[in-house]
Design a protein around this motif. Structure first.
Motif, PDB file in Angstrom:
ATOM      1  N   LYS A   1       2.304 -70.633 -61.960  1.00 59.41           N
ATOM      2  CA  LYS A   1       2.064 -71.415 -60.753  1.00 59.41           C
ATOM      3  C   LYS A   1       2.675 -72.816 -60.826  1.00 59.41           C
ATOM      4  CE  LYS A   1      -2.236 -69.015 -59.582  1.00 59.41           C
ATOM      5  NZ  LYS A   1      -3.693 -69.156 -59.333  1.00 59.41           N
ATOM      6  N   SER A   2       3.245 -73.163 -61.959  1.00 59.46           N
ATOM      7  CA  SER A   2       3.861 -74.481 -62.107  1.00 59.46           C
ATOM      8  C   SER A   2       5.305 -74.327 -62.569  1.00 59.46           C
ATOM      9  CB  SER A   2       3.087 -75.337 -63.115  1.00 59.46           C
ATOM     10  OG  SER A   2       3.058 -74.707 -64.379  1.00 59.46           O
ATOM     11  N   ALA A   3       6.148 -75.293 -62.168  1.00 57.97           N
ATOM     12  CA  ALA A   3       7.518 -75.383 -62.673  1.00 57.97           C
ATOM     13  C   ALA A   3       7.548 -76.473 -63.738  1.00 57.97           C
ATOM     14  CB  ALA A   3       8.482 -75.710 -61.537  1.00 57.97           C
TER      15      ALA A   3
ATOM     16  N   HIS B   1       1.742 -74.979 -56.375  1.00 66.99           N
ATOM     17  CA  HIS B   1       1.846 -73.642 -55.797  1.00 66.99           C
ATOM     18  C   HIS B   1       0.602 -72.814 -56.128  1.00 66.99           C
ATOM     19  CE1 HIS B   1       5.886 -73.673 -54.109  1.00 66.99           C
ATOM     20  NE2 HIS B   1       6.327 -74.287 -55.197  1.00 66.99           N
ATOM     21  N   GLN B   2       0.359 -71.801 -55.297  1.00 69.39           N
ATOM     22  CA  GLN B   2      -0.797 -70.930 -55.481  1.00 69.39           C
ATOM     23  C   GLN B   2      -0.435 -69.593 -56.116  1.00 69.39           C
ATOM     24  OE1 GLN B   2      -3.837 -72.286 -54.763  1.00 69.39           O
ATOM     25  NE2 GLN B   2      -2.509 -74.072 -54.409  1.00 69.39           N
ATOM     26  N   SER B   3       0.853 -69.395 -56.397  1.00 66.99           N
ATOM     27  CA  SER B   3       1.299 -68.159 -57.044  1.00 66.99           C
ATOM     28  C   SER B   3       2.541 -68.474 -57.875  1.00 66.99           C
ATOM     29  CB  SER B   3       1.594 -67.081 -55.992  1.00 66.99           C
ATOM     30  OG  SER B   3       1.832 -65.830 -56.611  1.00 66.99           O
ATOM     31  N   SER B   4       3.167 -67.445 -58.420  1.00 68.83           N
ATOM     32  CA  SER B   4       4.292 -67.624 -59.340  1.00 68.83           C
ATOM     33  C   SER B   4       5.448 -68.357 -58.681  1.00 68.83           C
ATOM     34  CB  SER B   4       4.785 -66.263 -59.825  1.00 68.83           C
ATOM     35  OG  SER B   4       3.770 -65.593 -60.530  1.00 68.83           O
ATOM     36  N   VAL B   5       5.990 -69.359 -59.386  1.00 64.60           N
ATOM     37  CA  VAL B   5       7.195 -70.057 -58.949  1.00 64.60           C
ATOM     38  C   VAL B   5       8.394 -69.286 -59.489  1.00 64.60           C
ATOM     39  CG1 VAL B   5       8.440 -72.247 -58.924  1.00 64.60           C
ATOM     40  CG2 VAL B   5       5.943 -72.239 -59.057  1.00 64.60           C
ATOM     41  N   VAL B   6       9.338 -68.952 -58.609  1.00 66.59           N
ATOM     42  CA  VAL B   6      10.435 -68.082 -59.026  1.00 66.59           C
ATOM     43  C   VAL B   6      11.817 -68.681 -58.807  1.00 66.59           C
ATOM     44  CG1 VAL B   6       9.130 -65.948 -58.766  1.00 66.59           C
ATOM     45  CG2 VAL B   6      10.351 -66.898 -56.796  1.00 66.59           C
TER      46      VAL B   6
ATOM     47  N   ALA C   1      10.337 -72.636 -54.966  1.00 68.96           N
ATOM     48  CA  ALA C   1       9.893 -71.546 -54.099  1.00 68.96           C
ATOM     49  C   ALA C   1       8.990 -70.617 -54.887  1.00 68.96           C
ATOM     50  CB  ALA C   1      11.082 -70.771 -53.545  1.00 68.96           C
ATOM     51  N   SER C   2       7.999 -70.056 -54.197  1.00 67.93           N
ATOM     52  CA  SER C   2       6.967 -69.284 -54.880  1.00 67.93           C
ATOM     53  C   SER C   2       6.622 -68.018 -54.114  1.00 67.93           C
ATOM     54  CB  SER C   2       5.710 -70.158 -55.038  1.00 67.93           C
ATOM     55  OG  SER C   2       4.586 -69.396 -55.417  1.00 67.93           O
ATOM     56  N   TYR C   3       5.971 -67.101 -54.819  1.00 73.86           N
ATOM     57  CA  TYR C   3       5.438 -65.911 -54.172  1.00 73.86           C
ATOM     58  C   TYR C   3       4.351 -66.252 -53.149  1.00 73.86           C
ATOM     59  CZ  TYR C   3       7.729 -62.868 -57.641  1.00 73.86           C
ATOM     60  OH  TYR C   3       8.651 -62.200 -58.409  1.00 73.86           O
TER      61      TYR C   3
END
Length: 336
Positions: free
Chosen positions: A218-220, A237-242, A256-258
């Motif tokens: 959830k963090s970069a 973010h509230q989900s995976s950062v991709v 950007a995140s899921y």
């Protein structure tokens, strides 16, 4: 956004030129595409362990091929003497996940370099492979320059320092980032550890002072490119950062995140400047219904820094303008 009435034009649909394999040792998916910094080449991981290098712009490449077909043998020789670029195929031996271009400095007269003509800069292409290897190629000749070993799993993303220093950063499913110096025969400079999930993305700031990395968390993470130490975690973010990208002036960073959101950061302070939500744009928006959103896969700035583009699982790619005045906080997410 594009002016009203101006629709995007499909230049070409590129498809693999070989039959699909069913031995399960390779893959037919395209995982990465890239343009060279000078705009002369387009690379795409075609599948089946192959990378295609296509001269760009595409219209000129196609015209060159068609013209050559009509010319005599002498005409073809003349075209070759003028250095007309030709499409190339790189056999990488493994599924190709990541691609990154960089310029190689011009060779001096006293140097012995079998790949670069004296006084002319070369373009090089790094390929991140399924077995953790990184292969670096000279574009004009297709010659293999380096095989970089160190990662223990898929190399998912690659990023060259934009200043031409030949520093390369790789992101891997082995949960590490590695820093390589191609000017010193591909020496591994540093291993960056801190992620606990697969690392999907890495981006070096245009001023070469920072590195951002995104994993299934959830963090970069923001790193110093001078000391190779962790500067800070970017949490929000509230989900995976991709995915992550810096603006061309290095003043902004987007992740950007899921969770279907893009967060715009001040990378120097870690402050969240704006939250943008990926939402499909329709010709007539129905504001009475809930806007559909989906997991984001990628985000990037346009070269001049005025636009952002996102890709999501809802099969849409959206482009939006960067707000002209960035507020310190934003209570209501904007729509990208």
């Amino acid at each position: 956004m594009k002016p009203s009435g101006e629709e995007p034009v499909l230049l070409a649909e590129l498809k693999p030129g070989r039959p699909q394999r069913y031995d399960w040792k390779s893959s037919c998916e395209t995982w990465s595409v890239a343009f060279s910094p000078d705009g002369a080449w387009f690379a795409w991981s075609q599948g089946h362990c192959v990378v295609k290098l296509i001269p760009w712009p595409l219209e000129e490449a196609e015209l060159s091929c068609k013209t050559s077909e009509r010319k005599s043998r002498g005409g073809k020789a003349e075209a070759r003497s003028r250095g007309v670029a030709k499409e190339k195929t790189l056999e990488c031996g493994q599924i190709v996940w990541g691609l990154a271009f960089s310029a190689w400095p011009a060779a001096e007269a006293e140097e012995v370099d079998p790949t670069c003509a004296v006084g002319l800069p070369c373009q090089i292409l790094a390929t991140g492979l399924n077995d953790g290897q990184i292969k670096v190629w000279e574009v004009q000749t297709g010659h293999l320059l380096f095989s970089l070993l160190g990662h223990q799993d898929v190399v998912r993303d690659l990023s060259f320092a934009p200043n031409g220093s030949l520093i390369l950063v790789s992101a891997s499913r082995d949960k590490t980032l590695r820093v390589w110096d191609l000017s010193r025969d591909g020496r591994q400079v540093q291993v960056l550890s801190g992620h606990v999930q697969w690392v999907y993305c890495c981006s070096i700031s245009p001023d070469c002072s920072m590195l951002c990395s995104a994993a299934g968390e959830k963090s970069a993470l923001l790193w110093s490119m001078r000391s190779y130490t962790l500067i800070r975690r970017l949490e929000g973010h509230q989900s995976s950062v991709v995915s992550c990208d810096f603006s061309p002036d290095s003043a902004l960073l987007v992740t950007a995140s899921y969770d279907a959101c893009v967060i715009m950061w001040d990378p120097y302070t870690g402050e969240q400047l704006r939250t943008l939500r990926h939402a499909p744009l329709h010709s007539a928006l129905d504001y009475s219904s809930e806007v559909h959103t989906s997991s984001l896969r990628s985000v990037c700035f346009s070269p001049e820094g005025l636009y952002l583009a996102t890709v999501a699982d809802d099969s849409s790619a959206l482009q939006g303008t960067v707000p002209p005045a960035l507020l310190p906080c934003c209570d209501t997410p904007g729509m990208l």
